[in-house]
Write an enzyme that holds these catalytic residues in place. Sequence first.
Site, PDB file in Angstrom:
ATOM      1  N   GLY A  70       0.808  -1.217   0.000  1.00 53.94           N
ATOM      2  CA  GLY A  70       0.000   0.000   0.000  1.00 53.94           C
ATOM      3  C   GLY A  70       0.837   1.261   0.000  1.00 53.94           C
ATOM      4  O   GLY A  70       0.511   2.242  -0.687  1.00 53.94           O
ATOM      5  N   ARG A  98      -8.555  -1.238  -2.441  1.00 53.46           N
ATOM      6  CA  ARG A  98      -8.186  -0.207  -1.472  1.00 53.46           C
ATOM      7  C   ARG A  98      -8.282   1.166  -2.129  1.00 53.46           C
ATOM      8  O   ARG A  98      -7.661   1.414  -3.173  1.00 53.46           O
ATOM      9  CB  ARG A  98      -6.775  -0.459  -0.930  1.00 53.46           C
ATOM     10  N   GLN A 146      -0.493   8.498   4.451  1.00 53.27           N
ATOM     11  CA  GLN A 146       0.350   8.186   3.296  1.00 53.27           C
ATOM     12  C   GLN A 146      -0.016   9.047   2.087  1.00 53.27           C
ATOM     13  O   GLN A 146       0.857   9.363   1.267  1.00 53.27           O
ATOM     14  CB  GLN A 146       0.249   6.706   2.955  1.00 53.27           C
ATOM     15  N   ASP A 289      -0.781   1.022  13.478  1.00 57.36           N
ATOM     16  CA  ASP A 289      -0.154  -0.274  13.247  1.00 57.36           C
ATOM     17  C   ASP A 289       0.145  -1.030  14.538  1.00 57.36           C
ATOM     18  O   ASP A 289       0.501  -2.212  14.503  1.00 57.36           O
ATOM     19  CB  ASP A 289       1.137  -0.115  12.442  1.00 57.36           C
ATOM     20  N   LYS A 316      -6.666  -1.156   5.583  1.00 54.87           N
ATOM     21  CA  LYS A 316      -5.310  -1.713   5.570  1.00 54.87           C
ATOM     22  C   LYS A 316      -5.295  -2.974   4.702  1.00 54.87           C
ATOM     23  O   LYS A 316      -6.167  -3.180   3.863  1.00 54.87           O
ATOM     24  CB  LYS A 316      -4.861  -2.011   6.996  1.00 54.87           C
ATOM     25  N   ARG A 320      -8.919  -4.729   9.488  1.00 52.31           N
ATOM     26  CA  ARG A 320      -8.296  -5.261  10.696  1.00 52.31           C
ATOM     27  C   ARG A 320      -9.245  -5.306  11.881  1.00 52.31           C
ATOM     28  O   ARG A 320      -9.087  -6.151  12.774  1.00 52.31           O
ATOM     29  CB  ARG A 320      -7.040  -4.453  11.030  1.00 52.31           C
TER      30      ARG A 320
END
Length: 411
Positions: A70, A98, A146, A289, A316, A320
């Site tokens: 990613g 995604r 990001q 994370d 992610k 998750r």
Amino acid sequence: MKQITITSPRKIQVSVSLPASKSICNRALIINALTQDCLPLKNLSDCDDTQVMQTALSALQPVIDIKAAGTAMRFLSAFLAVSEGTHIITGTQRMQQRPIGILVNALRSLGADITYIGKEGFPPLRITGKNLPNKEVTLSGSVSSQYISALLMIGPTLTNGLTLTLTDEIISRPYIDLTLKLMSDFGAKVKWINDHQLKVEPHPYCPTAYTIENDWSAASYWYEICALSDDAIIQLPGLFPNSPQGDSIVAELFSVLGVESRIEKQVLTLHKTAKKANRLEYNFINQPDLAQTFVVTCALLNIPFHFNGLQSLKIKETDRITALIKEMKKLGYVLTETNGCSLSWNGERCTPDANPCITTYEDHRMAMAFAPACFIYKNLQVNDPDVVNKSYPQYWQHLINAGFHIKEGNK
């Protein structure tokens, strides 16, 4: 499907050479590639995500397959927008699910030439590099840092620089600050103007000799191992005091879960203590994370918890939040999700599976966070263990070196 069975040792005394930080590696690779007369980077990770980035940047092929990376998808999309030629960037089936529309819209507002090959808002993308004439862009800071880092890193190459305005709550801010530090280390002029606005001057990067720190995210699994073990002394070299990695907060958080740590001469030493909180509440907005590590650790230590700031977990490698709920139930713990951004456990138990087998959902952090559960569940099974190659290829060998027994098989 490949499957392993893990058995824990009674005592651990080991020194572990962690992989280099994937977050730093992938930022440094992009920045270095944007630098004329660049110098080699030292201590690059050999994980899949970093190798994908290295391969893509070493020879910009017409079609670039970044697989499940990613970070590479986001960073390379911006990089290609300012690089010569036309390229298609694609990835795995999950990668094509995604979202990337926020970043694409931001790049287009700067003047980028990007089209969707398949579904609108998702990879794969066709990108034709060009000079981007515009300098101002606004996007939400609440989805993925990001996107923000991808835009910032190309800022010095833009004719008029970049002014980036962020709306909404900003998540994972330490990762943005990490990007700013690396940019500055390579000679860029970038700063926060205020709490929601950043400015990058049109000042080129400088060739820089750079050594990459080891990974605090990877260190979190050894903190978990220490916390769940009966007796452990673990040394982790190559970690820096006052690290710019946001996940270095793991040392502070685990101090209330029975793990004391100290750094001397860039060697971090962990050892087990009797200290244990009665409950843990934390907002993981800046360190998403780490969420899986703390969900598993707290439950297995019988510490009720409430964790929020988890909204980015749904986009992610897998969802998750859903994955944690399913896999923790196999171990006998009933988690509660609230509004797609929080998970809690109030002590509610259910009957665990007789022989728990953890599904990893193509997610490296599911495998690494659940493996230490073997301290509580003897002969714990983990499916598709090779997913750890994404960030920590030596993980299973390092467990073996620490005294864990790992038996391979097929389901």
